[in-house]
Write a protein that holds these residues in place. Structure first.
Motif, PDB file in Angstrom:
ATOM      1  N   THR A  80       0.794  -1.234   0.000  1.00  0.00           N
ATOM      2  CA  THR A  80       0.000   0.000   0.000  1.00  0.00           C
ATOM      3  C   THR A  80       0.826   1.283   0.000  1.00  0.00           C
ATOM      4  O   THR A  80       0.253   2.359  -0.212  1.00  0.00           O
ATOM      5  CB  THR A  80      -0.936   0.021   1.222  1.00  0.00           C
ATOM      6  N   PRO A  81       2.155   1.251   0.268  1.00  0.00           N
ATOM      7  CA  PRO A  81       2.908   2.517   0.246  1.00  0.00           C
ATOM      8  C   PRO A  81       2.752   3.251  -1.079  1.00  0.00           C
ATOM      9  O   PRO A  81       2.713   2.640  -2.148  1.00  0.00           O
ATOM     10  CB  PRO A  81       4.359   2.061   0.455  1.00  0.00           C
ATOM     11  N   ARG A  91       9.654  -0.468   5.529  1.00  0.00           N
ATOM     12  CA  ARG A  91       9.074  -0.246   6.859  1.00  0.00           C
ATOM     13  C   ARG A  91       7.561  -0.066   6.745  1.00  0.00           C
ATOM     14  O   ARG A  91       6.792  -0.603   7.546  1.00  0.00           O
ATOM     15  CB  ARG A  91       9.692   1.001   7.493  1.00  0.00           C
ATOM     16  N   GLU A  92       7.156   0.711   5.759  1.00  0.00           N
ATOM     17  CA  GLU A  92       5.717   0.924   5.543  1.00  0.00           C
ATOM     18  C   GLU A  92       5.034  -0.396   5.194  1.00  0.00           C
ATOM     19  O   GLU A  92       3.926  -0.690   5.672  1.00  0.00           O
ATOM     20  CB  GLU A  92       5.497   1.933   4.416  1.00  0.00           C
ATOM     21  N   TYR A  93       5.684  -1.170   4.351  1.00  0.00           N
ATOM     22  CA  TYR A  93       5.102  -2.443   3.924  1.00  0.00           C
ATOM     23  C   TYR A  93       4.958  -3.398   5.105  1.00  0.00           C
ATOM     24  O   TYR A  93       3.923  -4.047   5.278  1.00  0.00           O
ATOM     25  CB  TYR A  93       5.975  -3.063   2.837  1.00  0.00           C
ATOM     26  N   PHE A  94       6.000  -3.489   5.939  1.00  0.00           N
ATOM     27  CA  PHE A  94       5.947  -4.350   7.114  1.00  0.00           C
ATOM     28  C   PHE A  94       4.811  -3.927   8.028  1.00  0.00           C
ATOM     29  O   PHE A  94       4.084  -4.764   8.586  1.00  0.00           O
ATOM     30  CB  PHE A  94       7.287  -4.300   7.849  1.00  0.00           C
ATOM     31  N   ALA A  96       2.045  -2.418   7.112  1.00  0.00           N
ATOM     32  CA  ALA A  96       0.782  -2.794   6.477  1.00  0.00           C
ATOM     33  C   ALA A  96       0.488  -4.283   6.677  1.00  0.00           C
ATOM     34  O   ALA A  96      -0.662  -4.668   6.936  1.00  0.00           O
ATOM     35  CB  ALA A  96       0.832  -2.461   4.983  1.00  0.00           C
ATOM     36  N   LEU A  97       1.514  -5.131   6.555  1.00  0.00           N
ATOM     37  CA  LEU A  97       1.322  -6.554   6.792  1.00  0.00           C
ATOM     38  C   LEU A  97       0.908  -6.822   8.239  1.00  0.00           C
ATOM     39  O   LEU A  97       0.032  -7.660   8.505  1.00  0.00           O
ATOM     40  CB  LEU A  97       2.615  -7.315   6.487  1.00  0.00           C
ATOM     41  N   ALA A 170       8.753 -11.559   6.557  1.00  0.00           N
ATOM     42  CA  ALA A 170       7.973 -10.602   7.343  1.00  0.00           C
ATOM     43  C   ALA A 170       6.837 -11.318   8.068  1.00  0.00           C
ATOM     44  O   ALA A 170       6.596 -11.088   9.263  1.00  0.00           O
ATOM     45  CB  ALA A 170       7.421  -9.501   6.439  1.00  0.00           C
ATOM     46  N   LEU A 171       6.137 -12.202   7.369  1.00  0.00           N
ATOM     47  CA  LEU A 171       5.023 -12.927   7.978  1.00  0.00           C
ATOM     48  C   LEU A 171       5.512 -13.865   9.081  1.00  0.00           C
ATOM     49  O   LEU A 171       4.852 -14.017  10.118  1.00  0.00           O
ATOM     50  CB  LEU A 171       4.260 -13.712   6.907  1.00  0.00           C
ATOM     51  N   LYS A 172       6.654 -14.483   8.870  1.00  0.00           N
ATOM     52  CA  LYS A 172       7.193 -15.359   9.923  1.00  0.00           C
ATOM     53  C   LYS A 172       7.610 -14.543  11.145  1.00  0.00           C
ATOM     54  O   LYS A 172       7.420 -14.974  12.280  1.00  0.00           O
ATOM     55  CB  LYS A 172       8.369 -16.176   9.391  1.00  0.00           C
ATOM     56  N   THR A 173       8.162 -13.362  10.901  1.00  0.00           N
ATOM     57  CA  THR A 173       8.508 -12.475  12.009  1.00  0.00           C
ATOM     58  C   THR A 173       7.262 -12.093  12.790  1.00  0.00           C
ATOM     59  O   THR A 173       7.313 -11.919  14.013  1.00  0.00           O
ATOM     60  CB  THR A 173       9.213 -11.212  11.474  1.00  0.00           C
ATOM     61  N   LEU A 174       6.140 -11.984  12.093  1.00  0.00           N
ATOM     62  CA  LEU A 174       4.870 -11.645  12.724  1.00  0.00           C
ATOM     63  C   LEU A 174       4.195 -12.873  13.341  1.00  0.00           C
ATOM     64  O   LEU A 174       3.051 -12.788  13.799  1.00  0.00           O
ATOM     65  CB  LEU A 174       3.936 -10.990  11.700  1.00  0.00           C
ATOM     66  N   GLY A 175       4.877 -14.012  13.336  1.00  0.00           N
ATOM     67  CA  GLY A 175       4.366 -15.210  13.994  1.00  0.00           C
ATOM     68  C   GLY A 175       3.361 -16.003  13.194  1.00  0.00           C
ATOM     69  O   GLY A 175       2.634 -16.836  13.758  1.00  0.00           O
TER      70      GLY A 175
END
Length: 836
Positions: A80-81, A91-94, A96-97, A170-175
């Motif tokens: 979405t950035p 950073r913006e993308y992370f 948004a995820l 990124a998704l794995k970092t977010l669990g």
């Protein structure tokens, strides 16, 4: 529900550039998405995920409502950035995820994300077609930048390089549970959804209307604030077409999809259209064709169903095997098609490949199978229905310079042998890139031991290959039949590589080891820029050393020289055939370590050996001490910058200042500050440099996982070390001659770190006879439009690069099916024409 239909009308009546772009990129059945939206709007129903989840909990107490997400379909929606041209606003993308995940988690919905793990051979033509189309779009983007000095509108949006790869991490970092497929992801997504009784599939691929699986929801129409979207109902589609669910795979193949070329049944479709009596004047041509083909299935084919074979009712001709394979590819585990005569061994042969006429849970060769017929939570058990063979081995053990390798576009039985046993210059060595062994890939198996300590602890890589104990019993009768000749024969190493692949912790490693074939999509590169090389060439020596680490380099004489097929997009490559690339010998103190010592041992000092292997892949062993002294997260970035500046001699001091300054300033900036950052104008060279660095970060993912994870993955995730707009700002400032103090925004601490990092990079480059100079002080001794290592005939020429008369312009590297030798990259002398 009239209110739902009213909302549907509103959704599709107001054109939105993003939505139109999303729809234009829809994969699957030709014309079906547009047909459903325009002709059968009742197939689309607005639904609330919150209400669906509540209904699921009431119906299945104790069960967590789960949505399986086809992540590759969602990348455009997630990004979405506003800025996308400069290399990515990570950073913006992370952020948004994180918001996306939080929204679903807040209402008790579990998300499981699937990513494509490889491109199946029967879909390669479609992959190539899209890549070439993207090349044309990228050319228009750079033309626009040069004409307007600004980012094009969203109608020309092109996702930043590496978005799919970094989204996994990124998704794995977010669990989140994040999986990588062993085939094109849509089959595994559909299988997982059916087996685990999921709430539905979230994506944008009309193949999900064909699979008989859980409901299909559109990501393009998702409203995150209300958690509502459009559900596309396959039952209502069948009702509109007067056919059954079991007819949908047949319809899909007759219309054309990612497996069946659109032109294969063109005459048949027009024949159906000419005899169709219910043409709708208000329908478009494609809509009427879909209705006509469905009518033919319902009224003509059904009439003789069970009495005649399908090939007797359809003009299949020489495409019979491919057509049956296309239909069978939609059959999930346990499903059968009424259009096939169900015989005990209902198999057909397609160029040495075995294809089943049903997806019976009993394991058969070539069946898109599932080891577990019972739906259970866990990693999908689907084996690869498109088995591949190891890539062609080197015919000539000592290839000579200028010997072209040609691939036979027409698949034949076996690999043709070279007529001349001692190929000489100008004699083509024919290798059939399509030849494959007809044995499916080994199905998912249980890895009982924990993964090695070398695994990245950040993502807890101790998950077993399969969480389902039921598969253990299936393996007993499966193993003798499902085996595959891979590039690596050690089953223990392959299991570990497969585990990291399935858990989305590695990049390309398992592909290299199993099939010897990899691909990389388009990058924002200016085809008219004669000074900067394509990332495909810049990082090829690194990949070649990874091949040596994973496959061996054949120099021991005990095994033939391996060859990897690379489908990398770069200017001038028509992608008719892959580039055949051989390993490059590594220079590592103590010799090249074996994979068992890197991946499986826990001995003291093994972490140091892993680091030695990583630096050896970049050919930077001599800089080990300096890099070890660099603080995190800049260690990996410095390694990458040293490699880039040694490889590409058109990079200058201002470029280095911009790269370092943006990484340092990024640490102190919030996401909001990065969003608000404004640029004076867009520079096309800076655009390409941003993409070049990001592709370097993806290369680091490959190297780090191949070497047993010597570095933390977070240290080279772009949201920690790179921001596109921030780099662009620093680049423009450096070009204008701003001081280093200005670049680091008058911050004394950053200034100290800046000089320390610059010193590490410059000193390492000097060791490689590369002196980084300012663009204002570049002399005639530094050629513009040439790239490679400084100096010729040095101890570093094993990389295949040399300058001062021994180089070749990177655009002249050639395209498609050229074999790249470790010491024979350059094929022309400087007299062949260099731009000034």
């Amino acid at each position: 529900m009239s209110s739902g239909n009213a909302i549907i009308t509103n959704l599709f009546s107001f054109p939105d550039p993003f939505r139109e772009l999303s729809r234009s990129s829809v994969m699957g059945v030709r014309g079906l998405q547009g047909f459903v939206v325009s002709t059968c709007p009742h197939v689309c129903t607005v639904v609330s995920f919150k209400e669906l989840a509540e209904h699921h909990r009431n119906k299945h107490p104790g069960s967590t409502p789960t949505i399986v997400v086809d992540a590759m379909c969602c990348l455009r929606y997630w990004y979405t950035p506003e800025s996308w041209i400069c290399g990515g606003q990570w950073r913006e993308y992370f952020s948004a995820l994180r918001d996306f995940v939080k929204t679903f988690t807040a209402v008790g919905i579990k998300l499981v994300f699937f990513f494509d793990g490889m491109v199946e051979q029967e879909k390669r033509d479609e992959w190539v077609k899209r890549r070439l189309k993207n090349n044309r779009e990228i050319s228009r983007i750079f033309h626009y930048i040069k004409s307007h000095r600004e980012q094009p509108g969203r109608n020309m949006f092109f996702i930043p390089s590496g978005l799919a790869i970094f989204t996994r991490f990124a998704l794995k970092t977010l669990g989140q549970e994040t999986l990588c497929s062993l085939q094109e992801a849509d089959y595994e997504v559909a299988s997982y959804g059916l087996r685990n009784n999921c709430l539905g599939i979230l994506g944008e691929d009309t193949d999900y209307l064909i699979y008989d699986t859980c409901p299909y929801f559109s990501i393009g129409d998702l409203c995150l604030e209300s958690l509502s979207t459009v559900m596309l109902c396959r039952e209502k589609l069948c009702e509109s077409l007067a056919i059954s669910l079991a007819d949908l795979p047949l319809l899909a193949c007759l219309l054309g999809n990612d497996i069946i070329p659109e032109g294969m049944f063109e005459s048949f479709r027009y024949k159906c259209l000419s005899s169709y009596t219910s043409l709708k004047e208000n329908f478009d041509k494609k809509g009427n064709i879909i209705l006509a083909v469905a009518d033919h299935i319902a009224k003509v084919l059904h009439l003789h169903q069970g009495e005649k074979k399908l090939e007797e009712m359809l003009p299949l001709g020489p495409n019979k095997a491919l057509f049956y394979k296309g239909v069978a590819s939609y059959l999930l585990p346990g499903q059968k098609s009424p259009w096939f005569f169900q015989k005990p061994k209902g198999l057909i042969t397609l160029h040495k490949q075995v294809v089943s006429m049903s997806s019976d849970p009993e394991p058969k060769q070539g069946v898109p199978m599932c080891a577990d017929p019972e739906p259970k939570q866990g990693v999908p058990m689907c084996a690869d229905p498109e088995p591949k063979q190891g890539v062609p081995m080197c015919v000539d053990p000592e290839p000579k310079q200028g010997v072209p390798m040609c691939a036979d576009p027409e698949p034949k039985q076996g690999v043709p042998m070279c007529v001349d046993p001692e190929p000489k210059q100008g004699v083509p060595i024919c290798i059939d890139p399509e030849s494959r062994q007809g044995v499916p890939i080994y199905a998912y198996t249980v890895v009982k031991q924990k993964l090695p300590l070398g695994a990245d602890p950040e993502f807890k890589l101790e998950a077993p290959m399969c969480t389902d104990p039921a598969i253990k019993q299936d393996r007993m009768h499966m193993e003798p039949e499902v085996k595959q000749v891979t590039m690596v024969s050690d089953p223990e190493i392959l299991k570990v590589a497969r585990a990291h692949h399935v858990q989305a912790e590695s990049y390309l490693v398992y592909n290299i080891m199993s099939s010897g074939e990899i691909e990389c999509s388009n990058t924002l590169e200016d085809a008219l820029d004669q000074a900067l090389p394509s990332q495909a060439f810049v990082y090829r020596p690194v990949r070649q050393r990874v091949y040596a680490l994973l496959l061996g380099d054949g120099r021991d004489g005990a095994s033939p020289c391996p060859t990897v097929k690379e489908w990398f997009v770069y200017s001038g490559n028509p992608l008719r055939h892959p580039d055949l690339v051989r390993p490059l010998q590594m220079n590592i103190p103590g010799g090249t370590p074996n994979l068992k010592s890197l991946w499986l041992t826990q001995e003291p000092g093994v972490q140091g050996r892993r680091l030695d292997a990583l630096l050896g892949c970049f050919d930077l062993s001599s800089s080990r001490e300096e890099l070890q002294a660099v603080e995190d997260p800049f260690k990996a970035l410095c390694c990458l910058l040293i490699y880039l500046f040694v490889q590409v001699d058109t990079l200058c001091l201002e470029d280095l200042h911009a790269f370092i300054a943006q990484a340092l300033c990024l640490q102190g900036k919030s996401t909001v500050q990065l969003v608000d950052l404004q640029l004076d104008y867009i520079d096309p060279r800076a655009v390409q440099l941003g993409s070049l660095l990001v592709r370097g970060l993806t290369t680091l993912v490959l190297v780090n996982s191949a070497c047993g994870f010597p570095w933390r993955t977070s240290d080279f995730m772009p949201w920690n070390v790179f921001d596109g707009k921030l780099f662009h700002q620093k680049y423009l400032q450096a070009e204008k001659g701003h001081s280093v103090e200005a670049l680091v925004e008058q911050n004394r601490s950053r200034l100290t770190k800046f000089h320390a990092l610059k010193s590490v990079v410059c000193k390492a480059c000097v060791k490689e006879s590369r002196r980084i100079v300012s663009r204002q002080h570049r002399g005639s001794h530094v050629p513009t439009g040439r790239w490679g290592r400084q100096g010729s005939g040095s101890h570093r020429t094993s990389s295949g690069y040399s300058r001062a008369g021994h180089g070749q312009h990177w655009r002249d590297q050639g395209a498609g099916n050229r074999q790249y030798e470790p010491d024979h990259w350059r094929r022309y002398s400087s007299s062949s024409g260099w731009p000034n």
